[in-house]
Enzyme design. Sequence first.
Site, short mmCIF file in Angstrom:
data_model
loop_
_atom_site.label_atom_id
_atom_site.label_comp_id
_atom_site.label_asym_id
_atom_site.label_seq_id
_atom_site.Cartn_x
_atom_site.Cartn_y
_atom_site.Cartn_z
N THR A 29 0.85 -1.32 -0.23
CA THR A 29 -0.11 -0.08 -0.16
C THR A 29 1.15 0.73 0.20
OG1 THR A 29 -2.13 1.25 0.87
CG2 THR A 29 -0.14 0.02 2.56
N ASN A 30 0.46 2.60 0.21
CA ASN A 30 1.60 3.88 0.42
C ASN A 30 0.51 3.98 1.05
OD1 ASN A 30 -1.05 5.46 -0.64
ND2 ASN A 30 -0.44 4.09 -2.84
N ASP A 31 1.02 6.05 1.18
CA ASP A 31 0.92 6.28 2.41
C ASP A 31 -0.46 7.62 2.51
OD1 ASP A 31 2.99 5.89 4.11
OD2 ASP A 31 4.27 7.67 3.40
N SER A 32 -1.50 7.35 1.29
CA SER A 32 -2.14 8.11 1.12
C SER A 32 -3.27 7.98 2.70
CB SER A 32 -3.47 7.94 -0.32
OG SER A 32 -4.47 8.70 -0.36
#
Length: 217
Positions: A29-32
Amino acid sequence: ADLTGLTGKRVLVSAGGTRERLDPVRYLTNDSSGKMGAAVANVAAAAGAEVTLVTTKAVPVLPNVQVVSVESAQELAQAMLAQPADIVVMAAAVADFRPVTTATNKIKKTADNDEFHLDLVKNPDILSALGHQKRPGQKVIGFAAETTDLIHNASVKLAEKGADMIVANQVGVPDSGFNVDVNQVTLLRPEQPPLPLPKNDKLTIAKQILEIILQDN
Ligand code: C5P
């Protein structure tokens, strides 16, 4: 901001980082955080639009926002492409790649393997699909989160994805982008000079984005 043009409009917003499963307990995943998308959804709903928020994150929304929860880019694509809308805002941070396969059981480390290789495959580009199948009068807005060459990279995306606006977003610096309440963006539109907005809270930025897309009608 004059948002009266939103009354009765169908606004479809995506939010959050997608989660791409490796196995039942792990994902990429990512930091959003979903905050920017939630701000757009709430501003539109408060202005009288019919709003659907397709999100990977549980975010606080007004009671009249219809929430569709998704996890992966493929689920997000399915939900976004199924919903009719007058204005689409792709604020989700879609993973570029997903694991080729999702293991049914937890992937185990073994005593004799010091390396583990993960095969990834490209996800569908949802914004590009939406941008290239636009109905007359429909508006499609995307985001570009970049750590380098922000305006150049975002301009390329505006053209390639067939969007009516790209919100160019410097990330990897304090006080802008992922997982904070403020943002610093530049709005890019076809045949218009870049419009840098002052650093502001995400609700104010959301109002400005929607006001400007309504003016372009
Ligand atoms: O190409 P890039 O990921 O930088 O573009 C960002 C914009 O494209 C965002 O609006 C994001 O929601 C959208 N996007 C998408 N599908 C992808 C990748 C990005 O809709 N697979």
